[in-house]
Design a protein around this motif. Structure first.
Motif, short mmCIF file in Angstrom:
data_model
loop_
_atom_site.label_atom_id
_atom_site.label_comp_id
_atom_site.label_asym_id
_atom_site.label_seq_id
_atom_site.Cartn_x
_atom_site.Cartn_y
_atom_site.Cartn_z
N GLY A 204 54.61 74.08 62.80
CA GLY A 204 54.95 74.16 61.51
C GLY A 204 55.81 74.70 61.60
N HIS A 205 56.22 74.92 59.84
CA HIS A 205 57.45 75.62 59.43
C HIS A 205 57.35 76.90 58.61
CE1 HIS A 205 58.13 71.23 60.19
NE2 HIS A 205 58.82 71.36 58.54
N GLY A 206 57.31 77.73 59.72
CA GLY A 206 57.43 79.23 59.17
C GLY A 206 57.91 80.18 58.41
N ARG A 207 59.48 80.49 59.64
CA ARG A 207 60.04 80.84 59.10
C ARG A 207 60.56 81.40 57.83
NH1 ARG A 207 63.26 79.73 64.06
NH2 ARG A 207 63.14 78.04 64.68
N SER A 208 61.39 80.21 57.24
CA SER A 208 62.44 80.06 56.47
C SER A 208 60.72 79.57 54.92
CB SER A 208 62.57 78.50 56.31
OG SER A 208 62.25 77.09 56.49
N VAL A 209 60.02 79.24 55.19
CA VAL A 209 58.92 79.35 54.20
C VAL A 209 59.01 81.06 53.69
CG1 VAL A 209 56.11 78.94 53.57
CG2 VAL A 209 58.32 77.15 54.54
N ALA A 210 58.75 81.59 54.62
CA ALA A 210 57.95 83.19 54.52
C ALA A 210 59.27 84.04 53.09
CB ALA A 210 58.12 83.51 56.10
N VAL A 211 60.80 83.97 53.79
CA VAL A 211 61.29 83.57 53.08
C VAL A 211 61.86 83.42 51.91
CG1 VAL A 211 64.14 83.68 52.74
CG2 VAL A 211 63.00 84.24 55.51
N MET A 212 61.05 82.60 51.34
CA MET A 212 61.49 81.69 50.81
C MET A 212 60.04 82.15 49.80
SD MET A 212 62.17 79.22 48.18
CE MET A 212 63.89 77.98 49.32
N CYS A 213 58.99 82.42 50.26
CA CYS A 213 58.04 83.06 49.40
C CYS A 213 58.26 83.81 48.31
CB CYS A 213 56.44 83.00 50.19
SG CYS A 213 55.57 81.89 50.75
N ALA A 214 58.98 84.82 49.49
CA ALA A 214 59.40 86.91 48.85
C ALA A 214 60.38 86.48 48.11
CB ALA A 214 60.06 87.44 49.98
N LEU A 215 61.73 84.95 48.16
CA LEU A 215 62.16 84.55 47.14
C LEU A 215 61.67 84.56 46.07
CD1 LEU A 215 65.62 84.35 46.59
CD2 LEU A 215 65.57 82.63 47.34
N ILE A 216 60.43 83.76 46.00
CA ILE A 216 60.12 83.20 44.33
C ILE A 216 59.41 84.55 43.39
CG2 ILE A 216 58.02 81.83 43.79
CD1 ILE A 216 59.37 79.92 45.28
N VAL A 217 58.99 85.28 44.89
CA VAL A 217 59.12 86.19 43.77
C VAL A 217 59.49 87.45 43.54
CG1 VAL A 217 56.78 88.62 44.30
CG2 VAL A 217 56.31 86.19 45.77
N ALA A 218 60.79 87.17 44.07
CA ALA A 218 61.67 88.14 43.16
C ALA A 218 61.95 87.36 42.07
CB ALA A 218 62.29 88.65 44.71
N LEU A 219 62.39 86.67 42.49
CA LEU A 219 62.87 86.01 41.47
C LEU A 219 61.95 85.48 39.42
CD1 LEU A 219 65.08 83.44 42.43
CD2 LEU A 219 65.28 85.08 41.70
N GLY A 220 60.34 85.70 40.42
CA GLY A 220 59.72 86.51 38.81
C GLY A 220 58.72 84.95 38.73
N MET A 221 59.18 84.48 39.82
CA MET A 221 58.46 82.46 39.61
C MET A 221 56.96 82.67 40.16
SD MET A 221 62.21 80.28 40.80
CE MET A 221 63.39 80.75 39.94
N ALA A 222 56.92 83.48 41.03
CA ALA A 222 55.02 83.78 41.14
C ALA A 222 55.06 85.22 41.11
CB ALA A 222 55.21 83.77 42.04
N GLU A 223 53.69 85.32 41.15
CA GLU A 223 53.40 86.84 41.04
C GLU A 223 52.31 87.47 42.40
OE1 GLU A 223 49.15 89.00 39.46
OE2 GLU A 223 49.67 87.51 39.23
N ASP A 224 52.68 87.13 42.82
CA ASP A 224 52.56 87.23 44.86
C ASP A 224 53.02 85.94 45.90
OD1 ASP A 224 50.24 85.80 45.09
OD2 ASP A 224 49.26 87.73 44.21
N TRP A 225 53.04 86.93 46.63
CA TRP A 225 53.45 86.04 48.44
C TRP A 225 52.28 85.34 48.03
CZ3 TRP A 225 50.81 85.14 52.74
CH2 TRP A 225 49.96 85.92 52.58
N LYS A 226 51.28 85.38 47.92
CA LYS A 226 50.47 83.91 47.83
C LYS A 226 50.42 83.13 47.47
CE LYS A 226 46.90 87.62 50.40
NZ LYS A 226 45.71 88.35 49.76
N ASN A 227 50.65 82.81 45.94
CA ASN A 227 51.03 81.94 44.70
C ASN A 227 51.94 81.68 44.80
OD1 ASN A 227 48.50 82.80 43.01
ND2 ASN A 227 49.59 84.52 42.59
N ALA A 228 53.06 82.10 45.31
CA ALA A 228 54.32 81.83 46.06
C ALA A 228 53.89 80.90 47.32
CB ALA A 228 55.00 83.23 46.18
#
Length: 283
Positions: A204-228
């Motif tokens: 599956g798709h994981g490498r890019s998704v891991a970075v995207m999770c962190a970016l969404i959190v950093a931009l304040g669009m999610a509380e933590d990476w699990k929600n992202a």
């Protein structure tokens, strides 16, 4: 925790070596040589991609995303296997080449043509170590975070990518984070399970998704990476992060929180110091 690409490529190397030995046993001399060469290359890749070693720079991909000629020659059996498998995968897949997760934030596969690149001249974060920078994105802002398939970027690499992407978003530029189309999926996993029962193959798709999770959190669009991850899953159901991706994100989160606490303590101590100095001057 499965070994993913390390075991898969190691299994391929073993099959190639057995084929070489069989043909040599038939009395053939020159014909089996390419099989031996490919087997040795795959064994080396299997070792370099093992979690205890995890050396993505082994393939020689430069910071500007170029795979040098020596790498394409030396590791050709592996590199072209990945390219061919990805091409076959795309022929059968109905999955979109990219998905917009939030406004201006895209995640997807290797952009091999103009129509597989998101609109708006996006800044590109490339999470692959086995694929070269596509000619399609030669003029785009570009950052390479080289990572083996089924492996995770290191927390420091995630932080670097997030900081870079946040600066691009501040410039009102879209951001596209890509890895490769998965080289396994359910059919490959089923084949491997038949050949070696009990082998856990992360697909599956994981490498890019891991970075995207962190970016969404950093931009304040999610509380933590699990929600992202849930946000991304809703928009791109095919994503598959594994234990390595989640561990790296957890470590990134802890480091980020500790850094925030340090900054807050630093600010607080400055305020307290200033207040103390002010009271002494008044007295």
């Amino acid at each position: 925790m499965g070994l993913g690409i390390s075991r898969l490529i190691g299994l391929k190397a073993t099959v190639l070596f057995l084929a070489f030995a069989y043909l040599r046993g038939l009395g053939l001399t020159l014909l089996p040589v390419p099989l031996l060469f490919a087997s040795v290359v795959d064994f080396l890749v299997s070792i370099a991609s093992h979690p205890s070693i995890n050396l993505p720079l082994f393939l020689g991909k430069s910071t500007d995303g170029i795979l040098p000629l020596w790498s394409r020659i030396l590791f050709g059996p592996f590199l072209y296997f990945v390219r061919i498998f990805g091409w076959l995968r795309r022929l059968r897949s109905k999955e979109p080449p990219y998905t917009e997760i939030c406004e201006g934030l895209y995640v997807g596969g290797w952009p091999y043509s103009v129509d597989t690149l998101p609109p708006g001249d996006p800044a590109v974060i490339d999470c692959t170590c086995e694929l070269p920078r596509s000619e399609v994105i030669m003029r785009n802002a570009y950052l390479c975070i080289p990572t083996w398939d089924t492996r995770a970027p290191q927390p420091g690499e995630i932080e670097s990518a997030v900081g870079w992407a946040c600066r691009k978003r501040a410039q009102k530029r879209p951001v596209f984070i890509h890895c490769a189309f998965a080289i396994g999926l359910h059919k490959m996993a089923a084949i491997v399970d038949l050949l070696k029962p009990g082998l856990v193959l992360f697909v599956g798709h994981g490498r890019s998704v891991a970075v995207m999770c962190a970016l969404i959190v950093a931009l304040g669009m999610a509380e933590d990476w699990k929600n992202a991850e849930k946000i991304i899953q809703e928009r791109r159901p095919c994503i598959r992060m594994n234990a390595l991706h989640r561990k790296s994100l957890e470590e990134w989160s802890k480091h980020r929180l500790s850094s925030k606490r340090t900054d807050e303590l630093g600010v607080s101590s400055v305020i307290l110091s200033a207040a103390s100095g002010s009271s002494r001057s008044k007295s």
